[in-house]
Design a protein around this motif. Structure first.
Motif, PDB file in Angstrom:
ATOM      1  N   LYS A   4       4.427  12.378 -25.049  1.00 39.10           N
ATOM      2  CA  LYS A   4       5.112  13.730 -24.869  1.00 39.10           C
ATOM      3  C   LYS A   4       3.958  14.933 -24.681  1.00 39.10           C
ATOM      4  O   LYS A   4       4.264  15.734 -23.819  1.00 39.10           O
ATOM      5  N   ILE A   5       2.907  14.824 -25.465  1.00 42.22           N
ATOM      6  CA  ILE A   5       2.019  15.794 -25.446  1.00 42.22           C
ATOM      7  C   ILE A   5       1.025  15.718 -23.916  1.00 42.22           C
ATOM      8  O   ILE A   5       0.920  16.510 -23.473  1.00 42.22           O
ATOM      9  N   PHE A   6       0.923  14.397 -23.613  1.00 41.45           N
ATOM     10  CA  PHE A   6       0.161  14.085 -22.391  1.00 41.45           C
ATOM     11  C   PHE A   6       0.902  14.718 -21.324  1.00 41.45           C
ATOM     12  O   PHE A   6       0.391  15.413 -20.543  1.00 41.45           O
ATOM     13  N   ALA A   7       2.387  14.716 -21.332  1.00 41.15           N
ATOM     14  CA  ALA A   7       3.217  15.000 -20.289  1.00 41.15           C
ATOM     15  C   ALA A   7       3.315  16.518 -20.272  1.00 41.15           C
ATOM     16  O   ALA A   7       3.162  17.254 -19.085  1.00 41.15           O
ATOM     17  N   ILE A   8       3.144  17.376 -21.373  1.00 37.21           N
ATOM     18  CA  ILE A   8       3.346  18.724 -21.350  1.00 37.21           C
ATOM     19  C   ILE A   8       2.134  19.258 -20.969  1.00 37.21           C
ATOM     20  O   ILE A   8       1.930  20.232 -20.404  1.00 37.21           O
ATOM     21  N   TYR A   9       0.821  18.742 -21.365  1.00 37.95           N
ATOM     22  CA  TYR A   9      -0.306  19.311 -20.908  1.00 37.95           C
ATOM     23  C   TYR A   9      -0.627  19.084 -19.426  1.00 37.95           C
ATOM     24  O   TYR A   9      -0.883  20.025 -18.782  1.00 37.95           O
ATOM     25  N   LYS A  10      -0.117  18.086 -19.084  1.00 36.76           N
ATOM     26  CA  LYS A  10      -0.013  17.990 -17.390  1.00 36.76           C
ATOM     27  C   LYS A  10       0.865  18.908 -16.808  1.00 36.76           C
ATOM     28  O   LYS A  10       0.546  19.435 -15.745  1.00 36.76           O
ATOM     29  N   GLN A  11       1.926  18.835 -17.156  1.00 38.87           N
ATOM     30  CA  GLN A  11       3.095  19.726 -16.466  1.00 38.87           C
ATOM     31  C   GLN A  11       2.815  21.230 -16.715  1.00 38.87           C
ATOM     32  O   GLN A  11       2.774  22.115 -15.821  1.00 38.87           O
ATOM     33  N   ALA A  12       2.450  21.737 -17.835  1.00 36.30           N
ATOM     34  CA  ALA A  12       2.215  23.146 -18.205  1.00 36.30           C
ATOM     35  C   ALA A  12       1.007  23.657 -17.931  1.00 36.30           C
ATOM     36  O   ALA A  12       0.599  24.939 -17.616  1.00 36.30           O
ATOM     37  N   LEU A  13      -0.169  22.900 -18.255  1.00 37.53           N
ATOM     38  CA  LEU A  13      -1.389  23.249 -18.370  1.00 37.53           C
ATOM     39  C   LEU A  13      -2.247  22.606 -17.260  1.00 37.53           C
ATOM     40  O   LEU A  13      -3.611  22.734 -16.812  1.00 37.53           O
ATOM     41  N   GLU A  14      -1.637  21.507 -16.403  1.00 40.88           N
ATOM     42  CA  GLU A  14      -2.262  21.009 -15.252  1.00 40.88           C
ATOM     43  C   GLU A  14      -3.761  20.269 -15.630  1.00 40.88           C
ATOM     44  O   GLU A  14      -4.655  20.087 -14.993  1.00 40.88           O
ATOM     45  N   ILE A  15      -3.680  19.637 -16.760  1.00 41.62           N
ATOM     46  CA  ILE A  15      -4.697  18.719 -17.457  1.00 41.62           C
ATOM     47  C   ILE A  15      -4.100  17.467 -17.620  1.00 41.62           C
ATOM     48  O   ILE A  15      -3.186  17.083 -18.140  1.00 41.62           O
ATOM     49  N   THR A  91     -12.226  28.464 -28.433  1.00 44.72           N
ATOM     50  CA  THR A  91     -11.853  27.843 -29.697  1.00 44.72           C
ATOM     51  C   THR A  91     -10.500  28.428 -30.141  1.00 44.72           C
ATOM     52  O   THR A  91      -9.611  27.548 -30.429  1.00 44.72           O
ATOM     53  N   TRP A  92     -10.148  29.551 -29.746  1.00 47.29           N
ATOM     54  CA  TRP A  92      -8.725  30.020 -30.041  1.00 47.29           C
ATOM     55  C   TRP A  92      -7.798  29.266 -29.286  1.00 47.29           C
ATOM     56  O   TRP A  92      -6.663  29.000 -29.900  1.00 47.29           O
ATOM     57  N   LEU A  93      -8.076  28.767 -28.175  1.00 52.52           N
ATOM     58  CA  LEU A  93      -7.114  28.240 -27.436  1.00 52.52           C
ATOM     59  C   LEU A  93      -7.073  26.604 -27.650  1.00 52.52           C
ATOM     60  O   LEU A  93      -5.902  26.050 -27.953  1.00 52.52           O
ATOM     61  N   ASN A  94      -8.181  26.070 -27.964  1.00 54.95           N
ATOM     62  CA  ASN A  94      -8.247  24.704 -28.457  1.00 54.95           C
ATOM     63  C   ASN A  94      -7.512  24.313 -29.676  1.00 54.95           C
ATOM     64  O   ASN A  94      -6.692  23.451 -29.988  1.00 54.95           O
ATOM     65  N   GLU A  95      -7.884  25.336 -30.869  1.00 57.23           N
ATOM     66  CA  GLU A  95      -6.969  25.224 -32.185  1.00 57.23           C
ATOM     67  C   GLU A  95      -5.581  25.728 -31.974  1.00 57.23           C
ATOM     68  O   GLU A  95      -4.718  25.295 -32.428  1.00 57.23           O
ATOM     69  N   GLY A  96      -5.502  26.672 -31.062  1.00 53.13           N
ATOM     70  CA  GLY A  96      -3.878  27.154 -31.006  1.00 53.13           C
ATOM     71  C   GLY A  96      -3.155  26.200 -30.397  1.00 53.13           C
ATOM     72  O   GLY A  96      -2.024  25.711 -30.800  1.00 53.13           O
ATOM     73  N   LEU A  97      -3.560  25.424 -29.345  1.00 52.41           N
ATOM     74  CA  LEU A  97      -2.945  24.237 -28.604  1.00 52.41           C
ATOM     75  C   LEU A  97      -2.554  23.107 -29.646  1.00 52.41           C
ATOM     76  O   LEU A  97      -1.619  22.625 -29.936  1.00 52.41           O
ATOM     77  N   ALA A  98      -3.906  22.825 -30.564  1.00 53.15           N
ATOM     78  CA  ALA A  98      -3.299  21.659 -31.276  1.00 53.15           C
ATOM     79  C   ALA A  98      -2.473  22.071 -32.506  1.00 53.15           C
ATOM     80  O   ALA A  98      -1.752  21.249 -32.953  1.00 53.15           O
ATOM     81  N   GLU A  99      -2.488  23.484 -32.952  1.00 53.86           N
ATOM     82  CA  GLU A  99      -1.544  23.742 -33.976  1.00 53.86           C
ATOM     83  C   GLU A  99       0.093  23.792 -33.328  1.00 53.86           C
ATOM     84  O   GLU A  99       1.009  23.530 -34.099  1.00 53.86           O
ATOM     85  N   TYR A 100      -0.045  24.367 -32.027  1.00 52.87           N
ATOM     86  CA  TYR A 100       1.268  24.389 -31.318  1.00 52.87           C
ATOM     87  C   TYR A 100       1.835  22.959 -31.344  1.00 52.87           C
ATOM     88  O   TYR A 100       3.014  22.686 -31.657  1.00 52.87           O
ATOM     89  N   PHE A 101       1.123  21.899 -30.926  1.00 51.38           N
ATOM     90  CA  PHE A 101       1.531  20.546 -30.702  1.00 51.38           C
ATOM     91  C   PHE A 101       1.866  19.956 -31.823  1.00 51.38           C
ATOM     92  O   PHE A 101       2.619  18.915 -32.025  1.00 51.38           O
ATOM     93  N   GLU A 102       1.015  20.212 -33.027  1.00 55.50           N
ATOM     94  CA  GLU A 102       1.477  19.737 -34.279  1.00 55.50           C
ATOM     95  C   GLU A 102       2.716  19.689 -34.900  1.00 55.50           C
ATOM     96  O   GLU A 102       3.336  18.999 -35.414  1.00 55.50           O
ATOM     97  N   LEU A 167       2.448  32.142 -25.142  1.00 56.17           N
ATOM     98  CA  LEU A 167       2.140  31.770 -23.701  1.00 56.17           C
ATOM     99  C   LEU A 167       3.211  30.497 -23.201  1.00 56.17           C
ATOM    100  O   LEU A 167       3.565  30.428 -22.207  1.00 56.17           O
ATOM    101  N   MET A 168       3.446  29.544 -24.292  1.00 57.60           N
ATOM    102  CA  MET A 168       4.072  28.494 -23.940  1.00 57.60           C
ATOM    103  C   MET A 168       5.582  28.817 -23.883  1.00 57.60           C
ATOM    104  O   MET A 168       6.283  27.969 -23.105  1.00 57.60           O
ATOM    105  N   ASP A 169       6.150  29.421 -24.935  1.00 58.01           N
ATOM    106  CA  ASP A 169       7.539  29.535 -25.510  1.00 58.01           C
ATOM    107  C   ASP A 169       8.346  30.772 -24.926  1.00 58.01           C
ATOM    108  O   ASP A 169       9.397  30.611 -25.026  1.00 58.01           O
TER     109      ASP A 169
END
Length: 176
Positions: A4-15, A91-102, A167-169
């Motif tokens: 699910k995380i892979f899918a959200i990264y691809k859809q929302a962040l184009e990663i 760093t803020w985005l990397n950790e923020g995304l990790a906390e969000y998806f957690e 940004l995401m929700d």
């Protein structure tokens, strides 16, 4: 959770995490064994429950309660995805995304990411609801400075989670 995380990264962040790039998850039998390894490989980490190492594409932790373990692995998978495209992620985005998806909750084919009440409480205790902070201190912080600014209540994590959540929700964030 991970798919699910892979899918959200691809859809929302184009990663798009490359299918050919496998990452390993190593779970030590005890915290003592984990700490021994962690001190050798990532000595700057203090009191971490686990970590992602981009050099060997490995997530490392110890065998803790299943609910905590799943959240930790989900958090670290987010770091693996962020690192996979080879571009700098602040760093803020990397950790923020990790906390969000957690926070992700998967049910059948669907998933939802609820608000992290713990981080909201931290922000409220710090007075962010009454007096919005200068976000440049979070957004512009260099890697070491971001971690140093955390304090005992992990304010940097709370602030970064809140920015990613916005940004995401939020309707306004998604427009950005």
């Amino acid at each position: 959770h991970v798919r699910k995380i892979f899918a959200i990264y691809k859809q929302a962040l184009e990663i798009d995490y490359p299918q050919s790039r496998e990452f390993r998850i190593v779970i030590y039998g005890s915290e003592t064994e984990y700490r021994r390894y962690q001190r050798q490989v990532a000595p700057v980490l203090e009191n971490s429950a686990g970590f992602y190492n981009s050099r060997n594409n490995q997530i490392t932790t110890w065998g803790m309660a299943d609910s905590h373990l799943l959240k930790l692995i989900t958090h670290e998978v987010s770091h693996a995805i962020s690192a996979s495209h080879g571009r700098f992620v602040p760093t803020w985005l990397n950790e923020g995304l990790a906390e969000y998806f957690e926070q992700i909750e998967v049910a059948g084919l669907g998933a939802r990411i609820p608000v992290a009440d713990y981080w909201l409480k931290v922000l409220r205790r710090r007075g962010w609801a009454e007096q919005p902070p200068d976000l440049s201190r979070v957004l512009d912080a260099q890697h070491r400075d971001w971690y140093a600014a955390n304090g005992p209540d992990s304010l940097s994590y709370a602030a970064s989670w809140s920015l990613v959540w916005y940004l995401m929700d939020s309707r306004q964030g998604r427009i950005l």
